[in-house]
Scaffold this motif. Sequence first.
Motif, PDB file in Angstrom:
ATOM      1  N   LEU A 294     -46.245   2.100  31.314  1.00 59.01           N
ATOM      2  CA  LEU A 294     -45.807   0.744  30.996  1.00 59.01           C
ATOM      3  C   LEU A 294     -45.838  -0.118  32.255  1.00 59.01           C
ATOM      4  CD1 LEU A 294     -42.739   1.739  28.815  1.00 59.01           C
ATOM      5  CD2 LEU A 294     -45.008   1.090  28.012  1.00 59.01           C
ATOM      6  N   PRO A 295     -45.998  -1.419  32.111  1.00 56.67           N
ATOM      7  CA  PRO A 295     -45.991  -2.299  33.293  1.00 56.67           C
ATOM      8  C   PRO A 295     -44.607  -2.394  33.907  1.00 56.67           C
ATOM      9  CG  PRO A 295     -46.166  -3.590  31.278  1.00 56.67           C
ATOM     10  CD  PRO A 295     -46.285  -2.154  30.867  1.00 56.67           C
ATOM     11  N   ASP A 296     -44.548  -2.548  35.196  1.00 57.03           N
ATOM     12  CA  ASP A 296     -43.278  -2.615  35.906  1.00 57.03           C
ATOM     13  C   ASP A 296     -42.585  -3.948  35.633  1.00 57.03           C
ATOM     14  OD1 ASP A 296     -41.152  -2.303  37.563  1.00 57.03           O
ATOM     15  OD2 ASP A 296     -42.274  -2.448  39.436  1.00 57.03           O
ATOM     16  N   GLY A 297     -41.399  -3.866  35.004  1.00 57.12           N
ATOM     17  CA  GLY A 297     -40.605  -5.065  34.777  1.00 57.12           C
ATOM     18  C   GLY A 297     -41.159  -6.019  33.749  1.00 57.12           C
ATOM     19  N   ALA A 298     -42.066  -5.547  32.897  1.00 57.49           N
ATOM     20  CA  ALA A 298     -42.679  -6.459  31.924  1.00 57.49           C
ATOM     21  C   ALA A 298     -41.706  -6.840  30.817  1.00 57.49           C
ATOM     22  CB  ALA A 298     -43.921  -5.823  31.312  1.00 57.49           C
TER      23      ALA A 298
ATOM     24  N   ILE B 114     -29.693   9.970  36.382  1.00 64.86           N
ATOM     25  CA  ILE B 114     -29.449   8.705  37.067  1.00 64.86           C
ATOM     26  C   ILE B 114     -30.751   8.100  37.572  1.00 64.86           C
ATOM     27  CG2 ILE B 114     -28.181   7.559  38.914  1.00 64.86           C
ATOM     28  CD1 ILE B 114     -26.446   8.676  36.666  1.00 64.86           C
ATOM     29  N   GLU B 115     -31.667   8.948  38.017  1.00 67.04           N
ATOM     30  CA  GLU B 115     -32.952   8.454  38.511  1.00 67.04           C
ATOM     31  C   GLU B 115     -33.774   7.851  37.371  1.00 67.04           C
ATOM     32  OE1 GLU B 115     -33.729  11.579  42.193  1.00 67.04           O
ATOM     33  OE2 GLU B 115     -34.873  11.760  40.343  1.00 67.04           O
ATOM     34  N   THR B 116     -34.580   6.869  37.686  1.00 72.41           N
ATOM     35  CA  THR B 116     -35.469   6.268  36.693  1.00 72.41           C
ATOM     36  C   THR B 116     -36.883   6.194  37.242  1.00 72.41           C
ATOM     37  OG1 THR B 116     -34.951   4.030  37.473  1.00 72.41           O
ATOM     38  CG2 THR B 116     -33.643   4.885  35.627  1.00 72.41           C
ATOM     39  N   ILE B 117     -37.830   6.134  36.329  1.00 72.93           N
ATOM     40  CA  ILE B 117     -39.246   6.006  36.674  1.00 72.93           C
ATOM     41  C   ILE B 117     -39.688   4.615  36.250  1.00 72.93           C
ATOM     42  CG2 ILE B 117     -41.544   6.996  36.387  1.00 72.93           C
ATOM     43  CD1 ILE B 117     -40.122   9.541  35.343  1.00 72.93           C
ATOM     44  N   ARG B 118     -40.003   3.782  37.215  1.00 74.68           N
ATOM     45  CA  ARG B 118     -40.420   2.419  36.901  1.00 74.68           C
ATOM     46  C   ARG B 118     -41.820   2.410  36.305  1.00 74.68           C
ATOM     47  NH1 ARG B 118     -37.275  -1.565  39.309  1.00 74.68           N
ATOM     48  NH2 ARG B 118     -38.380  -2.845  37.777  1.00 74.68           N
ATOM     49  N   GLY B 119     -42.171   1.315  35.652  1.00 74.18           N
ATOM     50  CA  GLY B 119     -43.503   1.183  35.089  1.00 74.18           C
ATOM     51  C   GLY B 119     -44.575   1.340  36.154  1.00 74.18           C
ATOM     52  N   GLY B 120     -45.618   2.104  35.849  1.00 70.79           N
ATOM     53  CA  GLY B 120     -46.704   2.353  36.783  1.00 70.79           C
ATOM     54  C   GLY B 120     -46.457   3.515  37.727  1.00 70.79           C
ATOM     55  N   ALA B 121     -45.275   4.141  37.658  1.00 69.81           N
ATOM     56  CA  ALA B 121     -44.934   5.247  38.553  1.00 69.81           C
ATOM     57  C   ALA B 121     -44.920   6.563  37.776  1.00 69.81           C
ATOM     58  CB  ALA B 121     -43.589   5.004  39.220  1.00 69.81           C
ATOM     59  N   ALA B 122     -44.766   7.669  38.509  1.00 68.15           N
ATOM     60  CA  ALA B 122     -44.719   8.997  37.904  1.00 68.15           C
ATOM     61  C   ALA B 122     -43.723   9.859  38.671  1.00 68.15           C
ATOM     62  CB  ALA B 122     -46.099   9.650  37.900  1.00 68.15           C
TER      63      ALA B 122
END
Length: 211
Positions: free
Chosen positions: A67-71, A105-113
């Motif tokens: 997914l796009p980051d912050g879209a 608690i950790e999250t994976i932002r859009g475009g990351a893995a």
Amino acid sequence: GADGVIELRVAAVLTTFPGPLGNFTFTTRRFLNGPPATAAESGAFRPGPHITARAGDTLKVRVVNTLPDGAAAELPRPFGGMGSSDDVNLHLHGLHVDPAQDNVIETIRGGAAKLYTYDVPRDHLPGTHYYHDHTHRSSSLHLMGGLFGGLTILPPKGATLPAAYLAMPKFDVLFSHVMPCKCTCGLPPQTSEPAVYFGGISYHAMMGFAA
């Protein structure tokens, strides 16, 4: 995979859900092995791929957030902001593993893995569980939208099981409940139909998994 890593890709998928108020279509997020092969597969409401491991295994799962980051716009909640609904993570529900490995608690932002590595104890009881997104303030949206899948833990290698048990036919069943309603519950509409909203039900009451 060839490197011993299971890869889950998070994708935004247009899904048609047959609800009690009639069919409605909404964009949801799902775990996939890869991009949908056909439009029909894109429209099917189904869980992510089933994961199987043995007690004593080291289970490795790579989550790729396509997914796009912050879209996505932040959606309001009665008790604070929701954050980006395109942020994801992974939780193995019911497994007795190190919390540092199963960090919700950790999250994976859009475009990351992120590569998750879980050491399943050798004395872990075999049984059926499930995995799901556990992004705080977005988990209900994600779970009701389809970010979950089945997970089976088998006995350790070398374990002796009764012949009658081994001869039994086995199948997996995964239940999910999406509850559309006409009450707003203080939430903005999540579908193309202005009168249809996702109801706020607990994922503990929403899903069960058995074999």
